[in-house]
Structure formats: C-alpha cells, structure tokens
Scaffold this motif. Structure first.
Motif, PDB file in Angstrom:
ATOM      1  N   ALA A  45      40.864  38.583  36.016  1.00  0.00           N
ATOM      2  CA  ALA A  45      39.576  38.779  36.696  1.00  0.00           C
ATOM      3  C   ALA A  45      38.428  38.638  35.705  1.00  0.00           C
ATOM      4  O   ALA A  45      37.392  38.030  36.017  1.00  0.00           O
ATOM      5  CB  ALA A  45      39.550  40.157  37.360  1.00  0.00           C
ATOM      6  N   SER A  46      38.617  39.170  34.501  1.00  0.00           N
ATOM      7  CA  SER A  46      37.529  39.086  33.517  1.00  0.00           C
ATOM      8  C   SER A  46      37.334  37.640  33.065  1.00  0.00           C
ATOM      9  O   SER A  46      36.200  37.191  32.873  1.00  0.00           O
ATOM     10  CB  SER A  46      37.759  40.027  32.333  1.00  0.00           C
ATOM     11  OG  SER A  46      38.906  39.667  31.602  1.00  0.00           O
ATOM     12  N   ASP A  47      38.418  36.880  32.930  1.00  0.00           N
ATOM     13  CA  ASP A  47      38.287  35.450  32.572  1.00  0.00           C
ATOM     14  C   ASP A  47      37.483  34.725  33.660  1.00  0.00           C
ATOM     15  O   ASP A  47      36.585  33.926  33.367  1.00  0.00           O
ATOM     16  CB  ASP A  47      39.663  34.757  32.494  1.00  0.00           C
ATOM     17  CG  ASP A  47      40.524  35.228  31.333  1.00  0.00           C
ATOM     18  OD1 ASP A  47      40.190  36.237  30.700  1.00  0.00           O
ATOM     19  OD2 ASP A  47      41.565  34.584  31.076  1.00  0.00           O
ATOM     20  N   HIS A  48      37.826  35.000  34.924  1.00  0.00           N
ATOM     21  CA  HIS A  48      37.118  34.343  36.041  1.00  0.00           C
ATOM     22  C   HIS A  48      35.630  34.691  36.007  1.00  0.00           C
ATOM     23  O   HIS A  48      34.766  33.851  36.261  1.00  0.00           O
ATOM     24  CB  HIS A  48      37.703  34.787  37.388  1.00  0.00           C
ATOM     25  CG  HIS A  48      39.090  34.251  37.643  1.00  0.00           C
ATOM     26  ND1 HIS A  48      39.479  32.971  37.321  1.00  0.00           N
ATOM     27  CD2 HIS A  48      40.178  34.827  38.222  1.00  0.00           C
ATOM     28  CE1 HIS A  48      40.753  32.794  37.662  1.00  0.00           C
ATOM     29  NE2 HIS A  48      41.191  33.904  38.217  1.00  0.00           N
ATOM     30  N   MET A  49      35.328  35.948  35.719  1.00  0.00           N
ATOM     31  CA  MET A  49      33.932  36.388  35.701  1.00  0.00           C
ATOM     32  C   MET A  49      33.163  35.657  34.587  1.00  0.00           C
ATOM     33  O   MET A  49      32.014  35.231  34.803  1.00  0.00           O
ATOM     34  CB  MET A  49      33.913  37.910  35.474  1.00  0.00           C
ATOM     35  CG  MET A  49      32.631  38.576  35.874  1.00  0.00           C
ATOM     36  SD  MET A  49      32.141  38.218  37.558  1.00  0.00           S
ATOM     37  CE  MET A  49      33.078  39.412  38.457  1.00  0.00           C
ATOM     38  N   VAL A  50      33.783  35.474  33.438  1.00  0.00           N
ATOM     39  CA  VAL A  50      33.118  34.763  32.333  1.00  0.00           C
ATOM     40  C   VAL A  50      32.817  33.319  32.766  1.00  0.00           C
ATOM     41  O   VAL A  50      31.692  32.820  32.599  1.00  0.00           O
ATOM     42  CB  VAL A  50      34.001  34.780  31.053  1.00  0.00           C
ATOM     43  CG1 VAL A  50      33.393  33.907  29.961  1.00  0.00           C
ATOM     44  CG2 VAL A  50      34.181  36.216  30.550  1.00  0.00           C
ATOM     45  N   ARG A  51      33.817  32.660  33.365  1.00  0.00           N
ATOM     46  CA  ARG A  51      33.600  31.260  33.803  1.00  0.00           C
ATOM     47  C   ARG A  51      32.516  31.207  34.877  1.00  0.00           C
ATOM     48  O   ARG A  51      31.703  30.282  34.915  1.00  0.00           O
ATOM     49  CB  ARG A  51      34.903  30.672  34.355  1.00  0.00           C
ATOM     50  CG  ARG A  51      35.918  30.427  33.269  1.00  0.00           C
ATOM     51  CD  ARG A  51      37.061  29.502  33.689  1.00  0.00           C
ATOM     52  NE  ARG A  51      37.983  29.370  32.580  1.00  0.00           N
ATOM     53  CZ  ARG A  51      39.086  30.096  32.409  1.00  0.00           C
ATOM     54  NH1 ARG A  51      39.453  30.978  33.320  1.00  0.00           N
ATOM     55  NH2 ARG A  51      39.828  29.944  31.340  1.00  0.00           N
ATOM     56  N   ALA A  52      32.501  32.218  35.765  1.00  0.00           N
ATOM     57  CA  ALA A  52      31.492  32.238  36.833  1.00  0.00           C
ATOM     58  C   ALA A  52      30.083  32.369  36.247  1.00  0.00           C
ATOM     59  O   ALA A  52      29.139  31.738  36.733  1.00  0.00           O
ATOM     60  CB  ALA A  52      31.775  33.386  37.800  1.00  0.00           C
TER      61      ALA A  52
END
Ligand code: NAD
Ligand code: DAU
Length: 350
Positions: free
Chosen positions: A163-170
């Motif tokens: 989830a944190s990886d996705h948030m960074v990419r977002a």
C-alpha cells in the motif's frame, strides 16, 4: 553539492547502516535521522556518528501529522529516504493495525508534508521509498521477482508495504513528485533485532536454547548483506531514474534448513564447540500463518543500469555477522532484556 536529507528509521537495522554511509561519505550533506525509537530502534546502532557535524537526530513518530508537518516546514528538506516501518512479519500477524498505522498512514504523512513544503517546485527534490520483495507475494519452485512482477502481498506486513509503494507512485503520478522505490530481499548483518531468523538463532545457539524452525524448514529466502543494501540505496539515490523501481537482491537463495546448518557449523567453530553440537538445538515448531514459500529477486536491472553487485559471498557475510554478535555481547544483552522477554515468551513458549 550541499543537500538536506531526511532519513527515517535510521536507528533501526538497515537505517543505521544507511545513515552511517551517508554521514561519512557525504560531508557536504546535512543528514537528519528521524526515528521514534520503538523496540526496534536503538541509538547505540549509530553511536559512532552522533558527534558528526553533518548529523542531527530527531526523535519523533511518522504517525504524528502535526509533528511531521512542523518538522518539514522548519527544515525544508531536499530529499527523503524513507525506511521507518514496522518490519517483522510475525508481529504483523498478531497486530496488523500497527502496520497499517505506521507503514501506510505514516508514509502518507511524509508524502503530504514533502509535497506541501515543495509547493509545486520539485526541482532537485526526491522521495526515496525503501520497500521489500514481500510485496510480490510467494514464488513456486522456479522464477524470480522482477520489477514488473504483479503485486500479490500475503501477510499484513507485506500488504502494508505494498500500500505504501502504491501511495508513493500515486503522489508521483498525481502531483509530479519525483520518486524512486527499491524492493529488497532479506537482509542480514550487524545490529539486526533478534526477532529475525539469523540474529535470533545466533542468540539462541550462544545460550544453548532451542532453534524454533517453522513448518518443514524448506522455505526459501534470498539473503543480502546489509552493507550491500546500503550501498545500493546510495547508488539508486544518486543515479536512479525518476519514477523507476529497482529490485535489490543477492542472487543468493537458501532454504531455512540449509542456512541454519551453515550457521550452526560456523557457530560451533567460533564457540569452540564439538562439530554438530548446535544442530542438535533445532526444534520444529508450528508454522507461521500464511507463510510465503519462496522469495528470489532478479537484480539484473540494478546491475546492468547502475553497475551494482553484492560485495561479499554469503559465507563471508555470515561469518562477519556472527563475529559482530559475539563481539557485541552487551548490545545483544541490552536489546534482549525487558520487553523482549515477554515477546519471546508469547511467540515461542506457549
Ligand atoms: P527495523 O524494524 O530494524 O527498524 C525500523 C526503524 O523504524 C526502527 O528504528 C524504529 O524505531 C523506526 N520506526 C518504527 N515505527 C516508527 C514510527 N512510527 N515513526 C518513526 N520511526 C519508526 O527495520 P529494518 O529491518 O531496518 O527495515 C527498514 C526498512 O527496510 C523497512 O521499511 C523495511 O520494510 C525495509 N526492508 C527490510 C528488509 C529486511 O530484511 N530487514 C528487507 C527489505 C526491505
Ligand atoms: O524479504 C524481505 C523481508 O525479509 C523484509 O521485508 C522483512 O522486514 C524481514 O523481516 C524479512 O522477512 P522474513 O519473514 O523473510 O524474515 P524472518 O527473519 O522473520 O524469517 C526468515 C525465514 O525464517 C522465514 O521463512 C520464517 C523462518 N523463521 C523465522 C523465525 C523468526 C523460522 O523458521 N523461525 C523463526 O523463529
């Protein structure tokens, strides 16, 4: 070139090695180490740099929005290298919310604060997110995780990191915030908290305590010496391309049982014990819930594009690690006193 860099989690295992490398190698950088000093954080891990003029320690929690916003407004960081996290899979099974709070919400707090202080001008700014291969899930007997492998996290820890990886990419996609992400395999080396396999087993062998092997012991991990991970982070921070992901791994797969046999043999020799003495301590215990069978990283991209490769063999790295734990008895005694005893009892003595 001068830069003000915030490193989070720098009193933990990997973070301490990253902080040391940056403080010593880049005297022109101002390194800020933000850490909440949870059970896994220990200022002893970086005592050797505490007096450096380019180093500042800040005690604080990434979950605390007000504190984080104030810190970013005051210091106006040029870059963030984010390692602070709840990191132990077994703890995520007993308390998943702690992982969502720190790993997901804490990361979002840092992203928001960094975006706010950059005010839309991201020139020479970078958010570097340090992540794990566990986001990719579990492999069968063959295959390797590449940067394009689909996410398939299986534990609450892995899901929180995904989830944190996705948030960074977002944040990169939505606000144009420059970022890089690296996903690394299992680390080992000095200063790792003795809840993880290698330091736990070193501690137990030393004290003639049983070695709790989960399930059939045929689970496979890809092990990397922590100083090689820190060097990869340095390289990616300086040479990695904006919005790219880099897998980091040792091309070094071991089943848990093979690794434990190697560790026992090294410990027997170093402790001057009879050959085969430590292996007798192996005890098969109940398996970890949802245990991932195999992790293995394809680190070709990092090697081909940035020229990184591990500097030590596993046998060399493990021997250095064992030596460090045997020479730093007081460190091990300090971290295993107090709350560790209650943790150990709950995990292994029920
Ligand atoms: P660790 O548990 O040893 O250290 C984590 C550090 O973060 C500690 O110093 C702790 O005090 C701090 N911290 C925890 N919660 C915090 C909070 N809310 N606010 C501020 N600080 C907080 O972890 P590690 O093994 O050094 O892992 C560091 C990072 O690398 C993590 O993001 C982890 O997911 C990732 N990673 C670890 C491995 C590994 O094998 N250990 C492999 C790949 C990636
Ligand atoms: O792959 C990267 C990940 O490696 C990191 O993201 C995590 O932060 C880190 O903790 C590590 O996760 P693992 O779950 O692979 O590491 P751990 O040392 O907990 O366990 C390694 C293997 O050993 C795993 O198959 C479980 C097994 N094990 C572990 C412990 C603590 C045992 O058999 N007995 C044990 O007591």
């Amino acid at each position: 070139m001068s830069k003000k860099i915030l490193i989070t989690g720098g009193a933990g295992f990997i973070g301490a090695h990253v902080v040391r490398l940056f403080v010593n190698k880049y005297p022109a950088y101002q390194i800020y180490n933000l850490d909440a000093l949870t059970y896994a954080g220990n200022l002893e891990n970086i005592a050797d740099v505490e007096d450096a003029t380019n180093y500042t320690f800040v005690k604080g929690d990434i979950k605390d929005i007000t504190f984080i916003n104030d810190l970013f407004q005051k210091e106006q960081f040029d870059a963030v290298i984010h390692l602070a996290a709840e990191s132990h899979v077994d703890r995520s099974i007993t308390n998943p919310n702690a992982f969502i709070e720190t790993n997901v919400l804490g990361t979002a707090n840092l992203l928001n604060a960094f975006r706010d202080t950059c005010k839309g001008n991201f020139e020479d700014k970078l958010f570097y997110h340090v992540s794990t291969d566990e986001v990719y899930g579990s492999l069968g007997k063959t295959g390797l995780f590449t940067e394009t492998t689909s996410y398939d996290p299986q534990s609450p820890y892995a899901a929180s990191k995904a989830a944190s990886d996705h948030m960074v990419r977002a944040f990169g996609n939505t606000y144009g915030m420059p970022f890089v992400i690296s996903n690394c395999s299992n680390n080992y080396g000095a200063n790792q908290f003795p809840e993880k396999l290698i330091p736990l087993f070193i501690h137990n062998i030393k004290n003639n305590k049983s070695l709790p092997v989960y399930g059939d012991g045929q689970y496979t991990r890809d092990w990397l010496f922590v100083e090689d991970h820190a060097k990869a982070i340095d390289l990616i921070f300086h040479k990695g391309k904006n919005t790219e992901t880099y897998n980091i791994g040792g091309f070094n797969e071991w089943t848990n049982l093979d690794l434990i046999h190697l560790l026992c043999a090294q410990m027997d020799e170093k402790l001057d014990r009879e050959k085969g003495a430590s292996v007798k301590l192996i005890t098969y215990v109940k398996d970890r819930a949802g245990h991932d069978r195999r992790y293995a990283i394809d680190a070709t991209k990092l090697n081909k594009e940035l020229g990184w490769k591990p500097s030590v063999t596993f046998e060399q790295g493990l021997a250095k690690t064992v030596d460090w734990y045997l020479e730093n008895e007081s460190w091990l005694n300090n971290v295993t006193s107090g709350a560790y005893q209650a943790y150990y009892k709950k995990m292994y003595e029920v």
